[in-house]
Motif scaffolding. Structure first.
Motif, short mmCIF file in Angstrom:
data_model
loop_
_atom_site.label_atom_id
_atom_site.label_comp_id
_atom_site.label_asym_id
_atom_site.label_seq_id
_atom_site.Cartn_x
_atom_site.Cartn_y
_atom_site.Cartn_z
N GLY A 1 39.22 36.08 48.89
CA GLY A 1 39.00 37.14 47.91
C GLY A 1 40.01 38.26 47.96
N LEU A 2 40.92 38.27 48.94
CA LEU A 2 41.87 39.36 49.06
C LEU A 2 43.32 38.93 48.84
N GLU A 3 43.56 37.78 48.25
CA GLU A 3 44.94 37.45 47.92
C GLU A 3 45.41 38.42 46.83
N ARG A 4 46.69 38.72 46.86
CA ARG A 4 47.22 39.67 45.87
C ARG A 4 47.31 38.97 44.51
N LYS A 5 46.63 39.55 43.54
CA LYS A 5 46.62 38.99 42.19
C LYS A 5 46.21 40.10 41.23
N SER A 6 46.14 39.78 39.94
CA SER A 6 45.72 40.76 38.94
C SER A 6 44.33 41.27 39.28
N ARG A 7 44.15 42.59 39.18
CA ARG A 7 42.88 43.22 39.53
C ARG A 7 42.53 44.31 38.53
N ILE A 8 41.25 44.54 38.38
CA ILE A 8 40.76 45.63 37.55
C ILE A 8 39.88 46.53 38.41
N TYR A 9 40.21 47.83 38.42
CA TYR A 9 39.42 48.82 39.14
C TYR A 9 38.90 49.83 38.11
N PRO A 10 37.81 49.49 37.43
CA PRO A 10 37.36 50.32 36.30
C PRO A 10 36.85 51.70 36.70
N ASP A 11 36.30 51.83 37.90
CA ASP A 11 35.75 53.13 38.31
C ASP A 11 36.85 54.19 38.43
N CYS A 12 37.98 53.80 39.01
CA CYS A 12 39.07 54.76 39.19
C CYS A 12 40.13 54.65 38.11
N GLY A 13 39.98 53.72 37.17
CA GLY A 13 40.88 53.63 36.04
C GLY A 13 42.23 53.02 36.35
N CYS A 14 42.26 51.98 37.18
CA CYS A 14 43.50 51.31 37.56
C CYS A 14 43.42 49.85 37.12
N TYR A 15 44.43 49.41 36.37
CA TYR A 15 44.45 48.05 35.81
C TYR A 15 45.77 47.40 36.19
N MET A 16 45.69 46.32 36.98
CA MET A 16 46.88 45.73 37.57
C MET A 16 47.07 44.30 37.11
N MET A 17 48.30 44.00 36.67
CA MET A 17 48.69 42.63 36.32
C MET A 17 49.75 42.18 37.30
N ARG A 18 49.54 41.01 37.90
CA ARG A 18 50.51 40.44 38.84
C ARG A 18 50.88 39.04 38.39
N ARG A 19 52.18 38.76 38.40
CA ARG A 19 52.67 37.42 38.15
C ARG A 19 53.97 37.23 38.92
N GLY A 20 53.97 36.35 39.89
CA GLY A 20 55.20 36.07 40.62
C GLY A 20 55.80 37.33 41.22
N ASN A 21 57.01 37.67 40.78
CA ASN A 21 57.72 38.83 41.35
C ASN A 21 57.46 40.10 40.55
N MET A 22 56.49 40.09 39.64
CA MET A 22 56.22 41.22 38.77
C MET A 22 54.83 41.80 39.02
N MET A 23 54.77 43.15 39.04
CA MET A 23 53.49 43.85 39.08
C MET A 23 53.53 44.99 38.08
N ALA A 24 52.60 45.00 37.16
CA ALA A 24 52.45 46.10 36.21
C ALA A 24 51.10 46.77 36.45
N VAL A 25 51.10 48.10 36.52
CA VAL A 25 49.87 48.85 36.78
C VAL A 25 49.72 49.90 35.69
N LEU A 26 48.57 49.92 35.05
CA LEU A 26 48.25 50.92 34.02
C LEU A 26 47.13 51.80 34.51
N TYR A 27 47.15 53.06 34.05
CA TYR A 27 46.16 54.03 34.49
C TYR A 27 45.49 54.67 33.28
N GLN A 28 44.17 54.58 33.26
CA GLN A 28 43.39 55.32 32.28
C GLN A 28 42.03 55.63 32.90
N GLN A 29 41.79 56.93 33.10
CA GLN A 29 40.57 57.36 33.77
C GLN A 29 39.62 58.04 32.79
N SER A 30 38.36 57.95 33.10
CA SER A 30 37.34 58.78 32.46
C SER A 30 36.97 59.86 33.47
#
Length: 716
Positions: free
Chosen positions: A457-486
């Protein structure tokens, strides 16, 4: 900024009336103390009294607990054999750097904010800002000293030496060499601090957090030297006095941290309160401090692992404080609730997910250079030590293969106490280091690593953290992270819908950082234009007054999010809405930004490029028409889509190439009217900045499509 009645109402709505009342109470207290000095006695007696049991020093009389402080002061223990093996197993360059750092600190040249050497003088001038050369009058009470003073400069520069984090360099250098000059430097500077900082006077009593960190750092290093058989009776008395003074400061003003600030300051002061109450055997206050601490952990750490201060630097600071709490649990007899331990483990796991291979994470949120326990040889930007320490402290195992970052866990795992009458430690005693503790005979730094704990359950991959407003996309050598908080607590930066992009370990699209809370450059970095988002001409995402008070929080809504796609919308109180749609397919990231003016008759809008059912339309590689009427968009203001990059930028026929060390990592294209660049800067370390490039696109309509093509990784 001039504030109107509506601004005050907005602040009350967001921060609540109770916050305002406590804030006004604190302001009233400061004004009262400035005009009626005798009123300070009230805050040291009655409701704010400290009935501490004290063993006598500096003209004070011993109380009914005379001698109790001494016995408790010496109860902290370490596994010195493993610590010494770890330090002596470091590479030659790391050992040389450690000894150089400790030698400089002994001369008053201290590594400040984990990045730059500042000369505080020898003996250290604890009240002087070495950047400006301006001293603070030590005849002034702490409440008479302003928080911000252009002539003096950033007060954090003065506080940095008095945190005493450089004491760890003395202890580690002693473990490496056995040279008692490092102990003598510790002893002399501890005495110097007390002599030159009379209780309640000067800048180093302004902040309860600083007092809490000072207590912990001094006690940790004192305990190392105690186990090594170095400590003198004078050192012991000085340590008692330091804890007494700092404990008194924390208790007299704790209501401000507890009721108004409610962030890492609160945690730091609670840790100091726990240490003080335990040392002085105040069981009632100790229980209350642990109760408050558990409440604050539940409040400050989201259930998904995020931290409510919206900063990875402060998330690490909070987790390091929790390492200390975990270490002293066996001796205080109190501890964290099981649910809170799980929250902390999730928080460490979140940082693990966000890490680059070298341990770095996005430069997200406030970054004031805080590394409160520098007990390893890793870089400031390496977050592996704290993740390793928390996971070992809570789960008993690690997420990483062996490495130098393991030293932090050794400092905070429960130590091995010596029996009465035995030498302080088999490796170290008053005559120095035994021959069998030489580097060649010592086990390597990673001998404590017995088992790798990395469940599926802890391999590095795309993750969603809705409580803190962090949205992460991972593919190969790329990581994109977006931030939107309430937001439901004070934000520090205007970074809604910011996009952070990493390619092949390089932070290709980055956050600009912090630089300083006191300087104008730092204040600008907290605003919308320093983030990878949309900047509407003449306005900001939120409103700000002073260095820290941000209000007018946007209304936010996540319209869709999964491992390949994010669609979010924010509505600013300043009259506009921004919707960002980010999708990833193959080696392409498609970013669709829509901006509209919001008036009284705001219309509810859908997700541009998304169907009402929440499923993604086929939009990659296409330029869709702007659909004002269909989606209810109003007229748009002039705005820019901004990106910031440390890469070299090169124009091509279609857009811009982003290069690192001569290699193209990504290509950026846009359908906007213009795409231009200009120089700017970012700050990865407090009070330091480096030149980077701002890419800005000026659209000719209310919608902009940006395409980022990620380069394939090549061998060599």
């Amino acid at each position: 900024m001039d504030m109107r009645a509506g601004d005050y109402l907005q602040i009350i709505k967001e921060y609540h009336i109770s916050w305002l009342c406590w804030r006004l109470l604190y302001v009233g207290k400061i004004k009262l103390l400035c005009h009626v000095a005798q009123a300070e006695r009230f805050f040291k007696t009655g409701h704010f009294s400290l009935k501490i049991r004290y063993s006598g020093r500096h003209g004070k009389k011993g109380g009914p607990g005379d001698g109790d402080m001494d016995s408790r002061l010496d109860m902290l223990s370490f596994d010195l054999r493993s610590l010494q093996a770890c330090v002596r197993g470091l590479g030659e360059s790391d050992q040389e750097r450690l000894l150089r750092q400790a030698g400089q600190a002994a001369e008053g040249k201290i590594t400040a904010f984990s990045s730059r050497i500042l000369d505080y003088g020898s003996p250290i001038r604890w009240n002087v800002n070495p950047v400006t050369g301006c001293p603070v009058d030590m005849r002034l009470k702490w409440y008479e000293i302003p928080d911000f003073d252009p002539k003096r400069g950033d007060i954090k520069v003065i506080w940095e030496a008095s945190r005493l984090t450089h004491f760890y360099a003395f202890a580690r250098a002693y473990l490496l060499t056995g040279d008692e000059r490092y102990y003598r430097a510790f002893s002399a500077q501890l005495g110097s601090w007390l002599e030159r900082n009379p209780s309640g006077y000067g800048p180093n009593y302004k902040c309860g957090q600083e007092c809490g960190l000072r207590m912990i750092n001094a006690w940790m290093v004192y305990s190392i030297f105690k186990e090594c058989g170095c400590i003198s009776p004078g050192d012991k008395r000085n340590m008692e006095e330091l804890i007494r003074r700092c404990y008194r400061k924390i208790c007299s003003d704790f209501f401000y941290a507890h009721r108004c600030i409610r962030n890492n300051h609160t945690l730091s002061e609670l840790c100091g309160m726990i240490l003080g109450a335990w040392c002085f055997r105040e069981e009632a206050r100790l229980k209350k401090a642990y109760r408050w601490l558990n409440e604050e952990i539940r409040r400050q750490f989201f259930a998904d692992g995020g931290y409510r201060q919206y900063s990875y630097t402060y998330q690490r600071l909070a987790l390091q404080l929790m390492e200390f709490v975990l270490k002293i649990e066996p001796i205080t007899g109190h501890g964290l609730e099981n649910g809170n331990r799980e929250r902390l483990a999730k928080s460490a796991a979140m940082l693990y997910q966000l890490q680059n291979e070298d341990g770095d994470v996005p430069n997200y949120g406030s970054n004031d250079g805080a590394l409160i326990f520098p007990v390893h040889s890793c870089s400031y930007r390496d977050f592996r030590p704290v993740v390793d320490g928390i996971m070992k402290g809570i789960k008993g195992k690690s997420l990483y293969p062996p490495g130098a970052y393991e030293e932090e866990a050794l400092w905070f795992l429960p130590g091995k106490s010596s029996a009465a009458g035995e030498p302080a430690h088999p490796l170290v005693n008053k005559s120095g280091f035994s021959a069998r503790s030489s580097r060649s005979d010592a086990p390597g730094p990673n001998h404590m690593q017995k088992e790798l704990w990395r469940p599926a359950g802890l391999e590095r991959k795309s993750r969603i953290y809705p409580d803190c407003g962090c949205y992460m996309m991972r593919r190969g050598n790329m990581m994109a992270v977006l931030y939107q908080q309430s937001f439901d607590s004070r934000p520090a930066q205007m970074d809604q819908l910011h996009l952070d992009l990493w390619v092949q370990g390089v932070n290709v699209l980055c956050d600009s950082g912090t630089y300083s809370y006191a300087e104008e450059e730092g204040k600008k970095l907290a605003l919308t234009g320093s983030h990878n988002t949309v900047k509407v001409k003449g306005t900001e995402q939120m409103r700000k007054n002073g260095a820290f008070l941000i209000y007018g929080w946007p209304r936010s809504k996540i319209l869709a999010a999964d491992e390949n796609w994010f669609c979010g919308r924010m509505v600013s109180v300043n009259g506009y809405a921004h919707q960002r749609d980010v999708s990833y397919k193959g080696q392409r990231i498609l970013i669709r930004d829509t901006v509209e003016v919001i008036g009284r008759n705001e219309k509810k809008t859908g997700c541009a490029g998304c169907d009402p059912g929440g499923k993604k339309s086929q939009m990659q590689g296409k330029k869709e028409e702007h659909r004002d009427g269909k989606y209810g968009f109003g007229p748009f203001s002039e705005y820019r889509v901004l990106f910031h990059t440390p890469c070299k930028v090169r124009k091509n026929e279609d857009g811009l190439d982003l290069l690192w060390e001569g290699n193209v990592l990504a290509t950026l294209k846009s359908d906007s009217r213009t795409i231009k660049t200009k120089p700017c800067y970012r700050s990865l370390f407090y009070l330091q900045k480096e030149n980077i490039t701002e890419i800005y696109m000026t659209p000719g309509k209310g919608e902009t499509v940006t395409e980022i093509v990620i380069a394939e990784e090549t061998d060599g």
